[in-house]
Design a protein around this motif. Sequence first.
Motif, PDB file in Angstrom:
ATOM      1  N   ALA A 298       0.820  -1.214   0.000  1.00 19.22           N
ATOM      2  CA  ALA A 298       0.000   0.000   0.000  1.00 19.22           C
ATOM      3  C   ALA A 298       0.852   1.261   0.000  1.00 19.22           C
ATOM      4  N   ASP A 299       1.951   1.246   0.752  1.00 20.87           N
ATOM      5  CA  ASP A 299       2.773   2.458   0.805  1.00 20.87           C
ATOM      6  C   ASP A 299       3.457   2.728  -0.531  1.00 20.87           C
ATOM      7  N   VAL A 300       3.783   1.681  -1.266  1.00 25.56           N
ATOM      8  CA  VAL A 300       4.391   1.853  -2.586  1.00 25.56           C
ATOM      9  C   VAL A 300       3.359   2.388  -3.577  1.00 25.56           C
ATOM     10  N   LEU A 301       2.134   1.865  -3.512  1.00 21.77           N
ATOM     11  CA  LEU A 301       1.068   2.379  -4.377  1.00 21.77           C
ATOM     12  C   LEU A 301       0.824   3.863  -4.106  1.00 21.77           C
ATOM     13  N   THR A 302       0.834   4.242  -2.836  1.00 23.61           N
ATOM     14  CA  THR A 302       0.656   5.651  -2.489  1.00 23.61           C
ATOM     15  C   THR A 302       1.800   6.499  -3.031  1.00 23.61           C
ATOM     16  N   ARG A 303       3.005   5.981  -2.906  1.00 20.50           N
ATOM     17  CA  ARG A 303       4.183   6.706  -3.406  1.00 20.50           C
ATOM     18  C   ARG A 303       4.093   6.911  -4.909  1.00 20.50           C
ATOM     19  N   LEU A 304       3.670   5.871  -5.621  1.00 17.10           N
ATOM     20  CA  LEU A 304       3.530   5.969  -7.074  1.00 17.10           C
ATOM     21  C   LEU A 304       2.409   6.940  -7.451  1.00 17.10           C
ATOM     22  N   SER A 305       1.292   6.853  -6.750  1.00 18.83           N
ATOM     23  CA  SER A 305       0.155   7.727  -7.070  1.00 18.83           C
ATOM     24  C   SER A 305       0.469   9.191  -6.791  1.00 18.83           C
ATOM     25  N   SER A 306       1.453   9.424  -5.950  1.00 22.23           N
ATOM     26  CA  SER A 306       1.810  10.793  -5.582  1.00 22.23           C
ATOM     27  C   SER A 306       2.851  11.410  -6.503  1.00 22.23           C
ATOM     28  N   LEU A 307       3.318  10.649  -7.481  1.00 22.26           N
ATOM     29  CA  LEU A 307       4.304  11.206  -8.407  1.00 22.26           C
ATOM     30  C   LEU A 307       3.705  12.382  -9.174  1.00 22.26           C
ATOM     31  N   PRO A 308       4.508  13.375  -9.524  1.00 21.55           N
ATOM     32  CA  PRO A 308       3.985  14.528 -10.264  1.00 21.55           C
ATOM     33  C   PRO A 308       3.550  14.122 -11.670  1.00 21.55           C
ATOM     34  N   PRO A 309       2.640  14.880 -12.255  1.00 24.83           N
ATOM     35  CA  PRO A 309       2.215  14.569 -13.636  1.00 24.83           C
ATOM     36  C   PRO A 309       3.350  14.808 -14.616  1.00 24.83           C
ATOM     37  N   ALA A 310       3.263  14.141 -15.751  1.00 27.81           N
ATOM     38  CA  ALA A 310       4.269  14.332 -16.800  1.00 27.81           C
ATOM     39  C   ALA A 310       4.172  15.741 -17.357  1.00 27.81           C
ATOM     40  N   ALA A 311       5.297  16.253 -17.823  1.00 30.23           N
ATOM     41  CA  ALA A 311       5.335  17.570 -18.460  1.00 30.23           C
ATOM     42  C   ALA A 311       4.993  17.425 -19.938  1.00 30.23           C
ATOM     43  N   GLY A 312       4.111  18.275 -20.434  1.00 32.16           N
ATOM     44  CA  GLY A 312       3.765  18.264 -21.850  1.00 32.16           C
ATOM     45  C   GLY A 312       2.494  17.498 -22.149  1.00 32.16           C
ATOM     46  N   ASP A 313       1.857  17.845 -23.263  1.00 33.11           N
ATOM     47  CA  ASP A 313       0.642  17.156 -23.696  1.00 33.11           C
ATOM     48  C   ASP A 313       0.960  15.756 -24.204  1.00 33.11           C
ATOM     49  N   THR A 314      -0.062  14.913 -24.213  1.00 34.38           N
ATOM     50  CA  THR A 314       0.115  13.541 -24.683  1.00 34.38           C
ATOM     51  C   THR A 314       0.212  13.451 -26.203  1.00 34.38           C
ATOM     52  N   HIS A 315      -0.304  14.446 -26.905  1.00 32.23           N
ATOM     53  CA  HIS A 315      -0.338  14.426 -28.362  1.00 32.23           C
ATOM     54  C   HIS A 315       0.031  15.805 -28.908  1.00 32.23           C
ATOM     55  N   THR A 316       0.313  15.853 -30.186  1.00 33.05           N
ATOM     56  CA  THR A 316       0.430  17.130 -30.876  1.00 33.05           C
ATOM     57  C   THR A 316      -0.948  17.790 -30.919  1.00 33.05           C
ATOM     58  N   GLU A 317      -1.001  19.034 -31.358  1.00 33.11           N
ATOM     59  CA  GLU A 317      -2.276  19.740 -31.438  1.00 33.11           C
ATOM     60  C   GLU A 317      -3.268  19.006 -32.339  1.00 33.11           C
ATOM     61  N   ALA A 318      -2.776  18.489 -33.455  1.00 31.94           N
ATOM     62  CA  ALA A 318      -3.674  17.757 -34.378  1.00 31.94           C
ATOM     63  C   ALA A 318      -4.236  16.508 -33.703  1.00 31.94           C
ATOM     64  N   GLY A 319      -3.383  15.795 -32.964  1.00 31.60           N
ATOM     65  CA  GLY A 319      -3.823  14.599 -32.267  1.00 31.60           C
ATOM     66  C   GLY A 319      -4.812  14.915 -31.177  1.00 31.60           C
ATOM     67  N   LEU A 320      -4.568  16.006 -30.440  1.00 32.68           N
ATOM     68  CA  LEU A 320      -5.466  16.379 -29.342  1.00 32.68           C
ATOM     69  C   LEU A 320      -6.866  16.694 -29.836  1.00 32.68           C
ATOM     70  N   ARG A 321      -6.966  17.231 -31.048  1.00 30.82           N
ATOM     71  CA  ARG A 321      -8.281  17.575 -31.587  1.00 30.82           C
ATOM     72  C   ARG A 321      -9.151  16.360 -31.827  1.00 30.82           C
ATOM     73  N   MET A 322      -8.557  15.184 -31.901  1.00 33.23           N
ATOM     74  CA  MET A 322      -9.325  13.954 -32.124  1.00 33.23           C
ATOM     75  C   MET A 322      -9.764  13.281 -30.821  1.00 33.23           C
ATOM     76  N   LEU A 323      -9.384  13.837 -29.673  1.00 32.63           N
ATOM     77  CA  LEU A 323      -9.683  13.220 -28.388  1.00 32.63           C
ATOM     78  C   LEU A 323     -10.924  13.839 -27.755  1.00 32.63           C
ATOM     79  N   GLU A 324     -11.632  13.052 -26.966  1.00 33.62           N
ATOM     80  CA  GLU A 324     -12.815  13.531 -26.243  1.00 33.62           C
ATOM     81  C   GLU A 324     -12.643  13.298 -24.738  1.00 33.62           C
ATOM     82  N   ARG A 325     -11.479  13.516 -24.192  1.00 32.60           N
ATOM     83  CA  ARG A 325     -11.262  13.134 -22.796  1.00 32.60           C
ATOM     84  C   ARG A 325     -12.083  13.982 -21.823  1.00 32.60           C
TER      85      ARG A 325
END
Length: 325
Positions: A298-325
């Motif tokens: 459990a403590d390892v899962l908490t440690r992992l869940s607490s990691l900071p978010p990645a820097a940058g978008d997941t896709h280019t602008e064109a790719g992002l336009r196709m997503l409905e998140r």
Amino acid sequence: MKHIKLGDLDVARIGLGAMGMSHGLTGAGTDDAESIRTVHRAIDLGVTMIDTAEIYGPYTNEDLLGRALKGRRDQVVLATKFGLVSHAGAGAWTLDSSPANIRTALEGSLKRLGTDHIDLYYQHRVDPNTPIEEVVGTLAELVTEGKIRHIGLSEAGPDTIRRAHAVHPITAVQSEYSLWTRGIEDRILPVLREFGIGLVPFSPLGHGFLTGTVRNENDFEEGDFRRGNPRFTGENFRRNLALADEVQAIAADVGATPAQVAIAWLLAQGDDIAPIPGTKRVTRVEENTAADRLQLPADVLTRLSSLPPAAGDTHTEAGLRMLER
């Protein structure tokens, strides 16, 4: 390997993404024999769900899987996708989920894959020009005809999922989800659990970044989509290396590899989640599937869940336009 349910579809809880065997990544299409050995080894290790799409190549990945699954088709839950190739003339990377295009796409996939049915058929991206009710209505007809068994959506938003499920039960939604891409947790996961729809996370290893093996942004060949991906360039790349190093340190603490830790964290998020780590190598599929046996404290899962978010978008602008998140 342990099994879970995506809706009412039984699958081993770690699948195999086949895209990189033929498309989009450095080395794709260079060693079909090793890719076929990887598919066979995955099945031997208990993997049941194998994922592809007509756009991968286009078409070459389905052709490859058709060869790999000869004589073993009944051992797998075969998933493929439509909607990013317009067969009316516009061609690849054109959103088209019109009923006629769906039927044309399916016939091509069946032929290339060497089968008479698809177990899980996804709309690859939501088509704003075709109401989702019309899309799912067509897919429901194909279920009745026996050509597909289950219906899925990919990167669909909450409203689309609700509207689709009202027409015919949706078995699974495929979205990018991993330690460094967690945007679906607030908006998508609650809807899936409301309706009993399974989640199939693609890129559970952050397109390879979370394995700790990506160290230089110049390592990617021309044609590798990571070359232009915001997370793999410039200052974002350097910041994300620190995140990968954190995962590596945690993996060392628990005596596993970073890939196994990243997959085990995903599996711990629910018994309705079946990630599809992609690889074209036997050694990697052996490593990835071993995560099924890794129980993180459990403590390892908490440690992992607490990691900071990645820097940058997941896709280019064109790719992002196709997503409905």
